[in-house]
Scaffold this motif. Structure first.
Motif, mmCIF file in Angstrom:
data_model
loop_
_atom_site.group_PDB
_atom_site.id
_atom_site.type_symbol
_atom_site.label_atom_id
_atom_site.label_comp_id
_atom_site.label_asym_id
_atom_site.label_seq_id
_atom_site.Cartn_x
_atom_site.Cartn_y
_atom_site.Cartn_z
ATOM 1 N N VAL A 5 0.733 -1.024 0.361
ATOM 2 C CA VAL A 5 -0.091 0.618 0.120
ATOM 3 C C VAL A 5 0.743 1.739 0.472
ATOM 4 O O VAL A 5 1.140 2.357 -0.845
ATOM 5 N N TRP A 6 2.037 1.236 0.623
ATOM 6 C CA TRP A 6 3.174 2.212 1.137
ATOM 7 C C TRP A 6 3.292 2.564 -0.248
ATOM 8 O O TRP A 6 4.067 3.595 -0.668
ATOM 9 N N GLN A 7 3.896 1.430 -1.248
ATOM 10 C CA GLN A 7 4.432 1.470 -2.021
ATOM 11 C C GLN A 7 3.636 2.710 -3.015
ATOM 12 O O GLN A 7 4.226 2.559 -4.142
ATOM 13 N N TRP A 8 2.435 1.757 -3.199
ATOM 14 C CA TRP A 8 1.694 3.052 -4.402
ATOM 15 C C TRP A 8 1.767 4.209 -4.038
ATOM 16 O O TRP A 8 1.502 5.115 -5.118
ATOM 17 N N VAL A 9 1.432 3.746 -3.054
ATOM 18 C CA VAL A 9 1.716 5.502 -2.504
ATOM 19 C C VAL A 9 2.863 7.076 -2.706
ATOM 20 O O VAL A 9 2.655 7.681 -2.951
ATOM 21 N N PHE A 10 3.958 5.614 -2.990
ATOM 22 C CA PHE A 10 5.011 6.754 -3.281
ATOM 23 C C PHE A 10 5.446 5.978 -4.549
ATOM 24 O O PHE A 10 7.086 6.047 -5.146
ATOM 25 N N ASP A 11 4.345 5.483 -5.618
ATOM 26 C CA ASP A 11 5.195 5.014 -6.936
ATOM 27 C C ASP A 11 5.362 6.860 -7.837
ATOM 28 O O ASP A 11 4.998 7.542 -7.460
ATOM 29 N N THR A 12 6.421 5.479 -8.553
ATOM 30 C CA THR A 12 6.495 7.025 -9.990
ATOM 31 C C THR A 12 5.586 7.733 -10.392
ATOM 32 O O THR A 12 6.175 8.837 -10.538
ATOM 33 N N ARG A 13 5.086 6.921 -10.977
ATOM 34 C CA ARG A 13 4.437 7.259 -11.902
ATOM 35 C C ARG A 13 2.659 7.396 -11.096
ATOM 36 O O ARG A 13 1.682 8.853 -11.913
ATOM 37 N N TYR A 14 2.116 6.336 -10.676
ATOM 38 C CA TYR A 14 0.530 6.825 -10.444
ATOM 39 C C TYR A 14 0.808 7.015 -8.409
ATOM 40 O O TYR A 14 -0.245 6.920 -8.243
ATOM 41 N N GLY A 15 2.099 7.201 -8.013
ATOM 42 C CA GLY A 15 1.366 7.648 -6.222
ATOM 43 C C GLY A 15 0.850 8.186 -6.413
ATOM 44 O O GLY A 15 1.087 9.722 -6.582
ATOM 45 N N PHE A 52 14.961 -3.680 15.331
ATOM 46 C CA PHE A 52 16.102 -4.477 14.513
ATOM 47 C C PHE A 52 16.471 -5.094 13.829
ATOM 48 O O PHE A 52 17.727 -5.387 13.505
ATOM 49 N N ARG A 53 15.104 -6.007 14.227
ATOM 50 C CA ARG A 53 15.146 -7.476 12.759
ATOM 51 C C ARG A 53 14.443 -6.854 12.040
ATOM 52 O O ARG A 53 13.789 -7.850 11.518
ATOM 53 N N VAL A 54 13.780 -6.131 11.651
ATOM 54 C CA VAL A 54 12.926 -5.556 10.735
ATOM 55 C C VAL A 54 12.981 -6.151 9.487
ATOM 56 O O VAL A 54 14.614 -6.013 8.988
ATOM 57 N N PHE A 55 12.971 -6.696 8.560
ATOM 58 C CA PHE A 55 12.753 -7.529 7.213
ATOM 59 C C PHE A 55 11.854 -7.825 5.845
ATOM 60 O O PHE A 55 12.681 -6.540 4.644
ATOM 61 N N THR A 56 10.820 -7.248 5.775
ATOM 62 C CA THR A 56 9.636 -7.633 5.359
ATOM 63 C C THR A 56 9.720 -5.911 4.564
ATOM 64 O O THR A 56 9.867 -6.057 3.158
ATOM 65 N N PRO A 57 9.454 -5.266 5.028
ATOM 66 C CA PRO A 57 8.864 -3.750 4.524
ATOM 67 C C PRO A 57 11.014 -3.274 3.461
ATOM 68 O O PRO A 57 10.391 -3.245 2.559
ATOM 69 N N VAL A 58 11.849 -3.688 4.371
ATOM 70 C CA VAL A 58 12.655 -3.176 3.017
ATOM 71 C C VAL A 58 12.983 -4.645 1.730
ATOM 72 O O VAL A 58 13.413 -3.960 1.058
ATOM 73 N N TYR A 59 12.838 -5.272 2.174
ATOM 74 C CA TYR A 59 12.807 -6.428 1.238
ATOM 75 C C TYR A 59 11.496 -6.264 0.285
ATOM 76 O O TYR A 59 11.752 -5.662 -1.137
ATOM 77 N N VAL A 60 10.721 -6.100 0.138
ATOM 78 C CA VAL A 60 9.470 -5.257 -0.326
ATOM 79 C C VAL A 60 9.973 -4.230 -0.964
ATOM 80 O O VAL A 60 9.885 -4.257 -2.447
ATOM 81 N N LEU A 61 10.216 -3.038 -0.968
ATOM 82 C CA LEU A 61 10.303 -1.787 -1.208
ATOM 83 C C LEU A 61 11.942 -1.896 -1.955
ATOM 84 O O LEU A 61 12.207 -1.535 -2.883
#
Length: 325
Positions: A152-162, A258-267
């Motif tokens: 969802v946040w990826q779409w909010v900051f999307d290059t073309r449709y954000g 400190f152990r965050v993984f999913t947001p960084v990997y998906v972005l």
């Protein structure tokens, strides 16, 4: 014929006028003895040991052997001692990733605690209906899976449709059409931090709101009568009551962030630069899976586990202090 008078548990004197009856048995006798709590904890301890200790032992054994692509096809894994640890400690990229992880963890924990406290105070000040609406919104944000929230946040900051690029361009702040927030490492980390804070605020807000309900209203009213303003009442009355909760929530947030993984990997998969935006968890995964250097990746993971255990010790120490209060 004399009638025996019952005794209140924990007191030596009988209760005058109380009806006769049998004395309660001692607590140790009712509870089955001092060994019963340990026996009740034994099954959970065995399950946790089998599910956590054995993978950790395998991880440590892998980190002291040479295990790459050749070992995947049957070549024996030679014992190399601490060579893998020396290799990562001599790698400037590892220290850059570790420093970035510590900075990311510090910023996100601070923002999560501040925003969570403000939302908790807002819920405490609102009426029942608005507080229910805020609670539902927090619950929806909290219940959303990390992958879905990141998309969802990826779409909010999307290059073309954000949505962000559209609003900034429409407001006259500049021409943000086609601007990529994920291509620049600084803005990438900012977006990842926003996602992590957004996922962490609901838990902090709910917990602190529960703590605020336990602050005595008469103490706050007495401070107000004495002339204390809102900030003074919060600093001198509310914060001391919430201090144990604030300490525990801070320790938990440090462990999680400190152990965050999913947001960084998906972005990163959406267009970010992996080399300049890796955190420790993603760094260990990319070395192991992306480069087939399972031994070095295991060494990075062991270092992360040691740092996490050190942070956990701080959390358990705080819990023990709270139990003593």
């Amino acid at each position: 014929m004399p009638v025996s008078t019952p005794v209140v548990p924990g007191t030596a004197s009988p209760v005058p006028g109380a009806p006769p009856g049998r004395r309660r048995p001692a607590r140790s006798a009712r509870s089955g003895g001092p060994a019963l709590p340990y026996l009740l904890l034994l099954p959970a301890t065995v399950v946790l040991g089998a599910m956590l200790a054995w993978p950790l032992v395998r991880l440590v054994l892998l980190s002291v052997r040479e295990f790459g692509l050749a070992q995947q096809f049957g070549q024996p894994a030679a014992f190399v001692g601490l060579d893998n640890y020396a290799r990562i400690l001599d790698d400037p990229q590892f220290w850059a990733v570790l420093g970035r992880t510590v900075a990311f963890c510090g910023v996100t924990v601070a923002l999560t605690m501040v925003l969570g406290t403000l939302v908790a105070l807002l819920m405490d000040a609102l009426g029942r209906g608005l507080r229910l609406l805020v609670g539902i919104g927090l619950m929806l944000a909290w219940a959303m899976p990390p992958v879905s929230a990141t998309i969802v946040w990826q779409w909010v900051f999307d290059t073309r449709y954000g949505l962000v690029n559209y609003l900034l361009t429409a407001s006259g702040a500049g021409d943000f059409r086609g601007h990529s927030w994920l291509a620049d490492p600084v803005s990438f980390v900012a977006v990842a931090a926003l996602v992590v804070v957004w996922m962490g605020v609901p838990f902090v807000a709910f917990t602190l709101y529960a703590g605020l309900t336990q602050v005595p209203r008469e103490v706050l009213e007495a401070a107000q009568i004495d002339g204390a303003g809102p900030w003074r009442r919060f600093r001198s009355v509310t914060v001391p009551y919430l201090r144990p909760l604030l300490a525990i929530l801070t320790a938990l947030s440090v462990l999680w962030n400190f152990r965050v993984f999913t947001p960084v990997y998906v972005l990163q998969a959406a267009g970010g630069s992996a080399r300049d935006t890796n955190l420790v968890g993603v760094f260990a995964y990319r070395i192991s899976i992306g480069e087939n250097r399972f031994d070095v990746g295991a060494a990075v993971a062991v270092v992360m586990v040691v740092l996490t255990l050190a942070l956990t010790a701080v959390y358990l120490r705080q819990m023990a202090r709270q139990e003593d209060v």
